[in-house]
Motif scaffolding. Structure first.
Motif, PDB file in Angstrom:
ATOM      1  N   GLU A 180      52.004-134.141 -19.305  1.00 40.01           N
ATOM      2  CA  GLU A 180      51.681-132.919 -20.056  1.00 40.01           C
ATOM      3  C   GLU A 180      50.309-132.977 -20.716  1.00 40.01           C
ATOM      4  O   GLU A 180      49.764-131.956 -21.116  1.00 40.01           O
ATOM      5  N   ARG A 181      49.727-134.164 -20.805  1.00 36.04           N
ATOM      6  CA  ARG A 181      48.383-134.282 -21.390  1.00 36.04           C
ATOM      7  C   ARG A 181      47.336-133.597 -20.516  1.00 36.04           C
ATOM      8  O   ARG A 181      46.233-133.302 -20.982  1.00 36.04           O
ATOM      9  N   PHE A 182      47.674-133.352 -19.250  1.00 40.55           N
ATOM     10  CA  PHE A 182      46.743-132.676 -18.350  1.00 40.55           C
ATOM     11  C   PHE A 182      46.995-131.169 -18.280  1.00 40.55           C
ATOM     12  O   PHE A 182      46.495-130.506 -17.382  1.00 40.55           O
ATOM     13  N   LYS A 183      47.746-130.663 -19.236  1.00 39.64           N
ATOM     14  CA  LYS A 183      47.875-129.218 -19.399  1.00 39.64           C
ATOM     15  C   LYS A 183      47.029-128.841 -20.609  1.00 39.64           C
ATOM     16  O   LYS A 183      47.312-129.267 -21.734  1.00 39.64           O
ATOM     17  N   VAL A 184      45.976-128.074 -20.386  1.00 35.23           N
ATOM     18  CA  VAL A 184      45.020-127.781 -21.453  1.00 35.23           C
ATOM     19  C   VAL A 184      44.910-126.270 -21.671  1.00 35.23           C
ATOM     20  O   VAL A 184      45.164-125.475 -20.763  1.00 35.23           O
ATOM     21  N   ASN A 185      44.530-125.910 -22.868  1.00 36.45           N
ATOM     22  CA  ASN A 185      44.295-124.511 -23.210  1.00 36.45           C
ATOM     23  C   ASN A 185      42.788-124.279 -23.208  1.00 36.45           C
ATOM     24  O   ASN A 185      42.060-124.854 -24.014  1.00 36.45           O
ATOM     25  N   ALA A 186      42.310-123.472 -22.283  1.00 39.69           N
ATOM     26  CA  ALA A 186      40.867-123.296 -22.099  1.00 39.69           C
ATOM     27  C   ALA A 186      40.378-121.971 -22.671  1.00 39.69           C
ATOM     28  O   ALA A 186      41.085-120.957 -22.625  1.00 39.69           O
ATOM     29  N   LEU A 210      35.533-121.416 -17.777  1.00 41.16           N
ATOM     30  CA  LEU A 210      36.600-122.034 -18.558  1.00 41.16           C
ATOM     31  C   LEU A 210      36.052-123.274 -19.256  1.00 41.16           C
ATOM     32  O   LEU A 210      35.442-124.134 -18.624  1.00 41.16           O
ATOM     33  N   THR A 211      36.269-123.367 -20.567  1.00 37.01           N
ATOM     34  CA  THR A 211      35.805-124.516 -21.345  1.00 37.01           C
ATOM     35  C   THR A 211      36.988-125.134 -22.070  1.00 37.01           C
ATOM     36  O   THR A 211      37.794-124.422 -22.688  1.00 37.01           O
ATOM     37  N   PHE A 212      37.105-126.473 -22.000  1.00 37.09           N
ATOM     38  CA  PHE A 212      38.257-127.148 -22.602  1.00 37.09           C
ATOM     39  C   PHE A 212      37.907-128.603 -22.891  1.00 37.09           C
ATOM     40  O   PHE A 212      36.906-129.137 -22.412  1.00 37.09           O
ATOM     41  N   ARG A 213      38.757-129.257 -23.690  1.00 34.70           N
ATOM     42  CA  ARG A 213      38.595-130.674 -24.007  1.00 34.70           C
ATOM     43  C   ARG A 213      39.630-131.473 -23.229  1.00 34.70           C
ATOM     44  O   ARG A 213      40.796-131.130 -23.179  1.00 34.70           O
ATOM     45  N   ILE A 218      46.034-114.639 -19.236  1.00 31.40           N
ATOM     46  CA  ILE A 218      44.996-114.653 -20.270  1.00 31.40           C
ATOM     47  C   ILE A 218      45.566-114.104 -21.572  1.00 31.40           C
ATOM     48  O   ILE A 218      46.179-113.044 -21.602  1.00 31.40           O
ATOM     49  N   ASN A 219      45.368-114.851 -22.660  1.00 30.14           N
ATOM     50  CA  ASN A 219      45.905-114.453 -23.955  1.00 30.14           C
ATOM     51  C   ASN A 219      44.857-114.694 -25.034  1.00 30.14           C
ATOM     52  O   ASN A 219      44.507-115.829 -25.332  1.00 30.14           O
ATOM     53  N   ASN A 220      44.330-113.594 -25.592  1.00 28.20           N
ATOM     54  CA  ASN A 220      43.319-113.685 -26.650  1.00 28.20           C
ATOM     55  C   ASN A 220      42.123-114.548 -26.244  1.00 28.20           C
ATOM     56  O   ASN A 220      41.633-115.382 -27.011  1.00 28.20           O
ATOM     57  N   GLY A 221      41.662-114.348 -25.023  1.00 23.04           N
ATOM     58  CA  GLY A 221      40.483-115.062 -24.554  1.00 23.04           C
ATOM     59  C   GLY A 221      40.734-116.494 -24.134  1.00 23.04           C
ATOM     60  O   GLY A 221      39.784-117.249 -23.916  1.00 23.04           O
ATOM     61  N   LYS A 222      42.010-116.871 -24.023  1.00 20.15           N
ATOM     62  CA  LYS A 222      42.345-118.231 -23.615  1.00 20.15           C
ATOM     63  C   LYS A 222      43.323-118.190 -22.442  1.00 20.15           C
ATOM     64  O   LYS A 222      44.033-117.209 -22.236  1.00 20.15           O
ATOM     65  N   ILE A 223      43.327-119.286 -21.685  1.00 20.27           N
ATOM     66  CA  ILE A 223      44.249-119.390 -20.562  1.00 20.27           C
ATOM     67  C   ILE A 223      44.611-120.860 -20.364  1.00 20.27           C
ATOM     68  O   ILE A 223      43.768-121.745 -20.525  1.00 20.27           O
ATOM     69  N   ALA A 224      45.866-121.134 -20.063  1.00 14.68           N
ATOM     70  CA  ALA A 224      46.319-122.508 -19.849  1.00 14.68           C
ATOM     71  C   ALA A 224      45.984-122.959 -18.431  1.00 14.68           C
ATOM     72  O   ALA A 224      46.182-122.219 -17.468  1.00 14.68           O
ATOM     73  N   ILE A 225      45.444-124.167 -18.322  1.00 19.02           N
ATOM     74  CA  ILE A 225      45.200-124.800 -17.025  1.00 19.02           C
ATOM     75  C   ILE A 225      46.114-126.021 -16.938  1.00 19.02           C
ATOM     76  O   ILE A 225      46.014-126.928 -17.764  1.00 19.02           O
ATOM     77  N   ASP A 226      46.991-126.030 -15.963  1.00 24.33           N
ATOM     78  CA  ASP A 226      47.898-127.166 -15.794  1.00 24.33           C
ATOM     79  C   ASP A 226      47.494-127.934 -14.536  1.00 24.33           C
ATOM     80  O   ASP A 226      47.796-127.525 -13.418  1.00 24.33           O
ATOM     81  N   PHE A 227      46.811-129.055 -14.740  1.00 18.56           N
ATOM     82  CA  PHE A 227      46.349-129.851 -13.608  1.00 18.56           C
ATOM     83  C   PHE A 227      47.500-130.520 -12.860  1.00 18.56           C
ATOM     84  O   PHE A 227      47.307-131.006 -11.746  1.00 18.56           O
TER      85      PHE A 227
END
Length: 202
Positions: A60-66, A95-98, A151-160
């Motif tokens: 789950e650590r590779f699921k990020v909110n971008a 898409l930008t994420f940590r 897309i939700n409030n300018g964010k989107i989840a990326i699940d690698f």
């Protein structure tokens, strides 16, 4: 003291259950993924070949909110494919994420051909490579599918964990888009699909 112990135990059970639920959802996703190879008319794999599909363990650590920055002025362009043909795409946004203490970015695209199909009008496409490419994962990169509906409030989840190989990872003769240089991630994405296992057995 006992109340603190039981509270801690309940919290541990809650988080373990949450992790288990996520893991189960990824396993179910992969089962459907394998089934599609059997039912898809153009599939490069036969039923028995799906046993050679390999994946990293769900993480789950590779699921990020971008953060999604839209690029409405981006022009259509021809994205090269492994067959030498080109496909028409347009960059939808950035898409930008940590991830792993690094700030990463990926361009997200819309297929201009799929936009004409009502079934895929909301489809977003993210081709990428990372530090596992050529070593543990397919050299031609992997793909992630997203949707405008996510897309939700300018964010989107990326699940690698849902990253998958293009058909070109299994056979020649397919027009698989090549990830652009800008989508080379500077981290190892040990999530999603690995190299195809058939032909690598010892």
């Amino acid at each position: 003291m006992r109340s603190i112990f039981f509270a801690a135990l309940l919290m541990a059970c809650f988080f373990d259950s949450k992790a288990q639920t996520y893991r189960d959802s990824i396993i179910l996703h992969r089962q459907h993924y394998k089934e599609e190879f059997v039912t898809e008319e153009r599939s490069p794999l036969k039923g028995n070949d799906t046993a050679y599909l390999r994946f990293f363990a769900p993480d789950e650590r590779f699921k990020v909110n971008a953060e999604l920055t839209l690029t409405p002025d981006a022009k259509e362009f021809d994205m090269p494919t492994h067959s030498g043909k080109k496909k028409l795409y347009r960059q939808y946004g950035l898409l930008t994420f940590r991830l792993k203490n690094k700030t990463c970015s990926l361009q997200v695209f819309q297929s201009q051909a799929l936009l004409k199909d009502p079934k895929y009008k909301d489809h977003l496409f993210v081709p990428f490579t990372d530090l596992t490419t050529y070593e543990e994962t397919y050299g031609g990169g992997r793909y992630i599918d997203l949707s405008l509906k996510d897309i939700n409030n300018g964010k989107i989840a990326i699940d690698f964990n849902k990253a998958y190989n293009p058909y070109c990872a299994y056979a020649d003769g397919f027009n698989c888009p090549i990830p652009p240089r800008e989508n080379r991630l500077p981290v190892s994405i040990k999530a999603g699909e690995k190299l195809f296992g058939k032909g690598t057995e010892h």
